[in-house]
Design a protein around this motif. Structure first.
Motif, PDB file in Angstrom:
ATOM      1  N   GLU A  38      40.652  67.803 -42.000  1.00 53.52           N
ATOM      2  CA  GLU A  38      39.462  67.976 -41.339  1.00 53.52           C
ATOM      3  C   GLU A  38      38.277  67.052 -41.610  1.00 53.52           C
ATOM      4  N   SER A  39      38.090  66.811 -42.883  1.00 50.45           N
ATOM      5  CA  SER A  39      37.131  65.551 -43.318  1.00 50.45           C
ATOM      6  C   SER A  39      37.336  64.401 -42.735  1.00 50.45           C
ATOM      7  N   GLY A  40      38.880  64.037 -42.676  1.00 49.85           N
ATOM      8  CA  GLY A  40      39.444  62.455 -42.178  1.00 49.85           C
ATOM      9  C   GLY A  40      39.045  62.646 -40.783  1.00 49.85           C
ATOM     10  N   ARG A  41      39.474  63.579 -39.779  1.00 49.66           N
ATOM     11  CA  ARG A  41      39.091  63.708 -38.458  1.00 49.66           C
ATOM     12  C   ARG A  41      37.879  63.451 -38.152  1.00 49.66           C
ATOM     13  N   GLN A  42      36.984  64.228 -39.055  1.00 53.09           N
ATOM     14  CA  GLN A  42      35.418  64.105 -38.829  1.00 53.09           C
ATOM     15  C   GLN A  42      34.975  62.518 -38.891  1.00 53.09           C
ATOM     16  N   ALA A  43      35.551  61.981 -39.958  1.00 54.27           N
ATOM     17  CA  ALA A  43      35.024  60.680 -40.249  1.00 54.27           C
ATOM     18  C   ALA A  43      35.528  59.727 -39.329  1.00 54.27           C
ATOM     19  N   ALA A  44      37.042  59.930 -38.779  1.00 52.80           N
ATOM     20  CA  ALA A  44      37.702  59.068 -37.884  1.00 52.80           C
ATOM     21  C   ALA A  44      36.964  59.054 -36.509  1.00 52.80           C
ATOM     22  N   ASN A  45      36.036  60.226 -36.242  1.00 50.82           N
ATOM     23  CA  ASN A  45      35.364  60.402 -35.186  1.00 50.82           C
ATOM     24  C   ASN A  45      33.910  60.066 -35.156  1.00 50.82           C
ATOM     25  N   ASP A  46      33.427  59.628 -36.276  1.00 49.60           N
ATOM     26  CA  ASP A  46      31.927  59.387 -36.558  1.00 49.60           C
ATOM     27  C   ASP A  46      31.839  57.781 -36.119  1.00 49.60           C
ATOM     28  N   PRO A  47      31.058  57.663 -35.200  1.00 50.79           N
ATOM     29  CA  PRO A  47      30.682  56.512 -34.609  1.00 50.79           C
ATOM     30  C   PRO A  47      29.671  55.345 -35.497  1.00 50.79           C
ATOM     31  N   SER A  48      29.078  56.163 -36.528  1.00 53.87           N
ATOM     32  CA  SER A  48      28.274  55.465 -37.438  1.00 53.87           C
ATOM     33  C   SER A  48      29.231  54.811 -38.380  1.00 53.87           C
ATOM     34  N   LEU A  49      30.364  54.816 -38.809  1.00 59.93           N
ATOM     35  CA  LEU A  49      31.025  54.340 -39.506  1.00 59.93           C
ATOM     36  C   LEU A  49      31.680  53.143 -39.029  1.00 59.93           C
ATOM     37  N   PRO A  50      32.233  52.134 -40.028  1.00 57.83           N
ATOM     38  CA  PRO A  50      32.677  51.028 -39.374  1.00 57.83           C
ATOM     39  C   PRO A  50      34.293  51.131 -38.751  1.00 57.83           C
ATOM     40  N   LYS A  51      34.710  50.528 -37.913  1.00 59.11           N
ATOM     41  CA  LYS A  51      35.908  50.883 -37.299  1.00 59.11           C
ATOM     42  C   LYS A  51      37.205  50.965 -38.184  1.00 59.11           C
ATOM     43  N   THR A  52      37.077  49.999 -39.219  1.00 57.26           N
ATOM     44  CA  THR A  52      38.075  49.970 -40.271  1.00 57.26           C
ATOM     45  C   THR A  52      38.071  51.341 -40.892  1.00 57.26           C
ATOM     46  N   THR A  53      37.022  51.780 -41.310  1.00 49.81           N
ATOM     47  CA  THR A  53      36.789  53.231 -41.942  1.00 49.81           C
ATOM     48  C   THR A  53      37.285  54.348 -41.296  1.00 49.81           C
ATOM     49  N   ARG A  54      37.113  54.395 -40.091  1.00 52.92           N
ATOM     50  CA  ARG A  54      37.443  55.433 -39.029  1.00 52.92           C
ATOM     51  C   ARG A  54      38.690  55.279 -39.041  1.00 52.92           C
ATOM     52  N   LYS A  55      39.551  54.210 -38.893  1.00 55.16           N
ATOM     53  CA  LYS A  55      41.020  53.896 -38.778  1.00 55.16           C
ATOM     54  C   LYS A  55      41.582  54.566 -39.952  1.00 55.16           C
ATOM     55  N   GLN A  56      41.100  54.249 -41.142  1.00 56.13           N
ATOM     56  CA  GLN A  56      41.504  54.656 -42.454  1.00 56.13           C
ATOM     57  C   GLN A  56      41.436  56.352 -42.460  1.00 56.13           C
ATOM     58  N   ALA A  57      40.482  56.828 -42.019  1.00 56.68           N
ATOM     59  CA  ALA A  57      39.971  58.146 -41.998  1.00 56.68           C
ATOM     60  C   ALA A  57      41.263  58.921 -41.178  1.00 56.68           C
ATOM     61  N   ALA A  58      41.470  58.290 -40.173  1.00 54.70           N
ATOM     62  CA  ALA A  58      42.561  58.747 -39.306  1.00 54.70           C
ATOM     63  C   ALA A  58      43.908  58.945 -39.669  1.00 54.70           C
ATOM     64  N   ALA A  59      44.334  57.758 -40.417  1.00 54.66           N
ATOM     65  CA  ALA A  59      45.388  57.712 -41.193  1.00 54.66           C
ATOM     66  C   ALA A  59      45.687  58.845 -42.320  1.00 54.66           C
ATOM     67  N   ALA A  60      44.407  58.852 -43.064  1.00 55.76           N
ATOM     68  CA  ALA A  60      44.318  59.958 -44.235  1.00 55.76           C
ATOM     69  C   ALA A  60      44.484  61.422 -43.622  1.00 55.76           C
ATOM     70  N   ALA A  61      43.975  61.562 -42.517  1.00 54.66           N
ATOM     71  CA  ALA A  61      44.174  62.702 -41.647  1.00 54.66           C
ATOM     72  C   ALA A  61      45.398  63.175 -41.382  1.00 54.66           C
ATOM     73  N   MET A  62      46.155  62.117 -41.053  1.00 54.17           N
ATOM     74  CA  MET A  62      47.715  62.313 -40.556  1.00 54.17           C
ATOM     75  C   MET A  62      48.461  62.499 -41.584  1.00 54.17           C
ATOM     76  N   PHE A  63      48.332  61.925 -42.770  1.00 56.45           N
ATOM     77  CA  PHE A  63      48.943  62.250 -44.003  1.00 56.45           C
ATOM     78  C   PHE A  63      48.593  63.737 -44.562  1.00 56.45           C
ATOM     79  N   ALA A  64      47.584  64.064 -44.556  1.00 51.68           N
ATOM     80  CA  ALA A  64      46.836  65.238 -44.958  1.00 51.68           C
ATOM     81  C   ALA A  64      47.826  66.488 -44.067  1.00 51.68           C
ATOM     82  N   GLU A  65      47.692  66.211 -42.827  1.00 48.54           N
ATOM     83  CA  GLU A  65      48.158  67.417 -41.990  1.00 48.54           C
ATOM     84  C   GLU A  65      49.801  67.313 -42.286  1.00 48.54           C
ATOM     85  N   ARG A  66      50.474  66.356 -42.484  1.00 51.84           N
ATOM     86  CA  ARG A  66      51.770  66.323 -43.024  1.00 51.84           C
ATOM     87  C   ARG A  66      51.958  67.125 -44.313  1.00 51.84           C
ATOM     88  N   HIS A  67      51.029  67.043 -45.122  1.00 51.89           N
ATOM     89  CA  HIS A  67      50.963  67.745 -46.546  1.00 51.89           C
ATOM     90  C   HIS A  67      50.936  69.189 -46.188  1.00 51.89           C
TER      91      HIS A  67
END
Length: 78
Positions: A28-57
């Motif tokens: 959930e934290s990763g999804r929120q960061a991935a959708n936060d327009p105030s964060l840099p694009k690279t950070t949002r992409k990394q957050a989305a990837a982290a959320a995906m791995f966390a969901e798999r876990h």
């Protein structure tokens, strides 16, 4: 190696459920960061990837907990 007792399996299943809950919070934290327009694009992409791995876990932890509650050792029947 001695087989785990039913009590030990239930304790480990409870631990796996705690791990799943923690991974859900991380996802959930990763999804929120991935959708936060105030964060840099690279950070949002990394957050989305982290959320995906966390969901798999989450899924893996829940599957392990289910196997343990059913009296099976995770990975033994693969």
């Amino acid at each position: 190696m001695a087989r785990m007792s039913r009590r030990e399996m239930n304790e480990l299943a409870a631990d796996r459920e705690k791990c799943a809950a923690r991974s859900e919070r991380n996802a959930e934290s990763g999804r929120q960061a991935a959708n936060d327009p105030s964060l840099p694009k690279t950070t949002r992409k990394q957050a989305a990837a982290a959320a995906m791995f966390a969901e798999r876990h989450v899924q893996e932890y829940r599957e392990e907990a289910e196997a343990l509650r059913d009296g099976r050792i995770p990975g033994e029947d693969w």
